[in-house]
Design a protein around this motif. Structure first.
Motif, mmCIF file in Angstrom:
data_model
loop_
_atom_site.group_PDB
_atom_site.id
_atom_site.type_symbol
_atom_site.label_atom_id
_atom_site.label_comp_id
_atom_site.label_asym_id
_atom_site.label_seq_id
_atom_site.Cartn_x
_atom_site.Cartn_y
_atom_site.Cartn_z
ATOM 1 N N GLN A 28 1.289 -8.572 4.894
ATOM 2 C CA GLN A 28 1.795 -8.251 3.557
ATOM 3 C C GLN A 28 0.712 -7.626 2.681
ATOM 4 O OE1 GLN A 28 5.093 -8.494 2.858
ATOM 5 N NE2 GLN A 28 5.156 -9.075 5.030
ATOM 6 N N VAL A 29 -0.500 -8.125 2.769
ATOM 7 C CA VAL A 29 -1.606 -7.563 1.988
ATOM 8 C C VAL A 29 -1.894 -6.132 2.430
ATOM 9 C CG1 VAL A 29 -4.099 -7.727 1.563
ATOM 10 C CG2 VAL A 29 -2.667 -9.770 1.397
ATOM 11 N N ALA A 30 -1.859 -5.878 3.740
ATOM 12 C CA ALA A 30 -2.114 -4.532 4.250
ATOM 13 C C ALA A 30 -1.044 -3.547 3.774
ATOM 14 C CB ALA A 30 -2.163 -4.564 5.776
ATOM 15 N N LYS A 31 0.205 -3.985 3.706
ATOM 16 C CA LYS A 31 1.290 -3.111 3.268
ATOM 17 C C LYS A 31 1.188 -2.770 1.787
ATOM 18 C CE LYS A 31 4.868 -4.638 6.541
ATOM 19 N NZ LYS A 31 6.172 -5.368 6.649
ATOM 20 N N ARG A 32 0.632 -3.697 1.003
ATOM 21 C CA ARG A 32 0.638 -3.555 -0.455
ATOM 22 C C ARG A 32 -0.768 -3.326 -1.021
ATOM 23 N NH1 ARG A 32 4.576 -6.816 1.331
ATOM 24 N NH2 ARG A 32 6.617 -6.696 0.320
ATOM 25 N N LYS A 84 -2.261 -0.761 -2.152
ATOM 26 C CA LYS A 84 -2.376 0.082 -3.342
ATOM 27 C C LYS A 84 -1.864 -0.611 -4.600
ATOM 28 C CE LYS A 84 -2.129 4.529 -0.919
ATOM 29 N NZ LYS A 84 -1.404 5.830 -0.790
ATOM 30 N N SER A 85 -1.030 -1.619 -4.460
ATOM 31 C CA SER A 85 -0.505 -2.354 -5.621
ATOM 32 C C SER A 85 -0.738 -3.848 -5.415
ATOM 33 C CB SER A 85 0.987 -2.068 -5.813
ATOM 34 O OG SER A 85 1.223 -0.686 -5.991
ATOM 35 N N LEU A 86 -1.953 -4.191 -5.035
ATOM 36 C CA LEU A 86 -2.248 -5.561 -4.630
ATOM 37 C C LEU A 86 -2.175 -6.543 -5.789
ATOM 38 C CD1 LEU A 86 -2.878 -7.151 -2.124
ATOM 39 C CD2 LEU A 86 -5.307 -6.694 -2.462
ATOM 40 N N VAL A 89 -8.765 -9.728 0.289
ATOM 41 C CA VAL A 89 -8.312 -9.516 -1.085
ATOM 42 C C VAL A 89 -9.554 -9.476 -1.973
ATOM 43 C CG1 VAL A 89 -7.022 -10.474 -3.025
ATOM 44 C CG2 VAL A 89 -6.104 -10.679 -0.705
ATOM 45 N N PRO A 90 -9.815 -8.394 -2.694
ATOM 46 C CA PRO A 90 -11.004 -8.328 -3.547
ATOM 47 C C PRO A 90 -10.977 -9.433 -4.603
ATOM 48 C CG PRO A 90 -10.007 -6.159 -3.299
ATOM 49 C CD PRO A 90 -9.025 -7.139 -2.730
ATOM 50 N N VAL A 95 6.396 -7.442 -9.091
ATOM 51 C CA VAL A 95 6.287 -6.772 -7.798
ATOM 52 C C VAL A 95 7.096 -5.477 -7.758
ATOM 53 C CG1 VAL A 95 8.257 -7.733 -6.513
ATOM 54 C CG2 VAL A 95 6.068 -7.378 -5.337
ATOM 55 N N THR A 96 7.859 -5.181 -8.799
ATOM 56 C CA THR A 96 8.704 -3.975 -8.828
ATOM 57 C C THR A 96 7.904 -2.693 -8.610
ATOM 58 O OG1 THR A 96 10.387 -5.005 -10.224
ATOM 59 C CG2 THR A 96 10.286 -2.597 -10.222
ATOM 60 N N PRO A 97 6.732 -2.507 -9.261
ATOM 61 C CA PRO A 97 5.974 -1.267 -8.990
ATOM 62 C C PRO A 97 5.620 -1.100 -7.519
ATOM 63 C CG PRO A 97 5.139 -2.368 -10.951
ATOM 64 C CD PRO A 97 6.114 -3.311 -10.311
ATOM 65 N N THR A 98 5.350 -2.197 -6.833
ATOM 66 C CA THR A 98 5.038 -2.107 -5.406
ATOM 67 C C THR A 98 6.232 -1.617 -4.614
ATOM 68 O OG1 THR A 98 3.480 -3.947 -5.635
ATOM 69 C CG2 THR A 98 4.192 -3.410 -3.413
ATOM 70 N N LEU A 99 7.414 -2.193 -4.916
ATOM 71 C CA LEU A 99 8.638 -1.797 -4.209
ATOM 72 C C LEU A 99 9.001 -0.353 -4.498
ATOM 73 C CD1 LEU A 99 10.759 -5.025 -4.810
ATOM 74 C CD2 LEU A 99 9.430 -4.415 -2.779
ATOM 75 N N MET A 100 8.833 0.072 -5.754
ATOM 76 C CA MET A 100 9.151 1.454 -6.116
ATOM 77 C C MET A 100 8.196 2.438 -5.439
ATOM 78 S SD MET A 100 10.056 1.096 -10.177
ATOM 79 C CE MET A 100 10.302 2.864 -10.315
#
Length: 262
Positions: free
Chosen positions: A164-168, A170-172, A199-200, A252-257
């Motif tokens: 999940q972290v790898a997929k997201r 850019k919007s972590l 995770v930074p 989490v909406t920005p990530t999904l969009m």
């Protein structure tokens, strides 16, 4: 599709799971020494607080395991809070951070106690501060000792979190806020696993500080009416849970969009 770096990262995470590590103690001597030293530091801090309090019967000072234990602790600490505010605050912070660092259950009782002793505004500030400090302490301790423990105890959950972290990536921050606001993964696991899945810390820190505020408010506010609670389940009624989920979905909406656009 994951980037090459993400693919390599996931291979590294999965590799130790093939070893039969469950049959031996997962920590090396150095790692066990570091964990013991950190635990001893907390114990020394608590001992210092205890020695500065006046002579009295402190049999009530124990980690609450039920609402009844918590109510007894609140009743006894109210007097000390007004007369020995600094000692109570330091003791509270040390205990909370210790519990968060070593993933000891029961911090919900500590959050209720903050509301009962200090009110909503001070209580929320105290809980967010101690919870963030404890989560950060757990984060950095996990950098040293976390990898073998996670591989030994939660390999599947770690693999899921890594994916999940790898997929997201850019919007972590949005994803970390979503995790803090919803029961997708336990907070203790997030604290311990975040450095292992890269995770930074600044993302982890911001997600923790912001994401814990709504739940802290709900719990601390309930602490004002501690005597009326019958069970921990009374803390989160349908409206409270629905509100937390709504905030989590918005975060989490920005990530999904972003995924739908790509």
């Amino acid at each position: 599709m994951a980037k090459d770096g993400d693919t390599i990262e996931m291979i590294n995470v999965n590799r130790p799971s093939s070893k039969p590590s469950s049959l031996k103690f997962p920590l090396s001597f150095f790692e066990a020494t570091v964990a013991s030293t950190v635990a001893l530091s907390f114990i020394v801090g608590l001992l210092g607080v205890y020695l500065t309090l006046p002579d009295s019967d402190y049999s009530f000072l124990k980690r609450p395991r039920s609402l009844h234990d918590l109510q007894l602790l609140r009743d006894n600490l109210e007097t000390y809070t007004s007369d020995y505010t600094a000692q109570v605050l330091v003791g509270y912070c040390v205990v909370y951070i210790f519990m968060q660092t070593f993933m000891i259950p029961g911090t919900v009782f500590m959050s209720l106690l903050a509301g009962a002793l200090f009110g909503v505004v001070k209580g929320v500030a105290l809980v967010v501060f101690t919870a963030t400090a404890g989560a950060s302490s757990c984060f950095f301790l996990s950098k040293i000792i976390g990898r073998p423990i996670l591989f030994c105890l939660w390999p599947d959950k770690l693999k899921f979190f890594q994916t999940q972290v790898a997929k997201r990536r850019k919007s972590l921050l949005n994803y970390m806020l979503f995790l803090r606001l919803t029961p997708t993964l336990p907070n203790t696991f997030i604290n311990f696993a975040s450095p292992i899945v890269d995770v930074p810390y600044h993302i982890f820190f911001l997600g923790t500080v912001i994401g814990l505020i709504p739940a802290a408010y709900v719990t601390v506010r309930a602490g004002l009416a501690l005597g009326e609670l019958q069970s921990i389940g009374d803390l989160y009624d349908f409206n409270s849970i629905a509100t937390l989920f709504l905030i989590g979905i918005v975060s989490v909406t920005p990530t999904l969009m972003g995924k739908s656009d790509s």
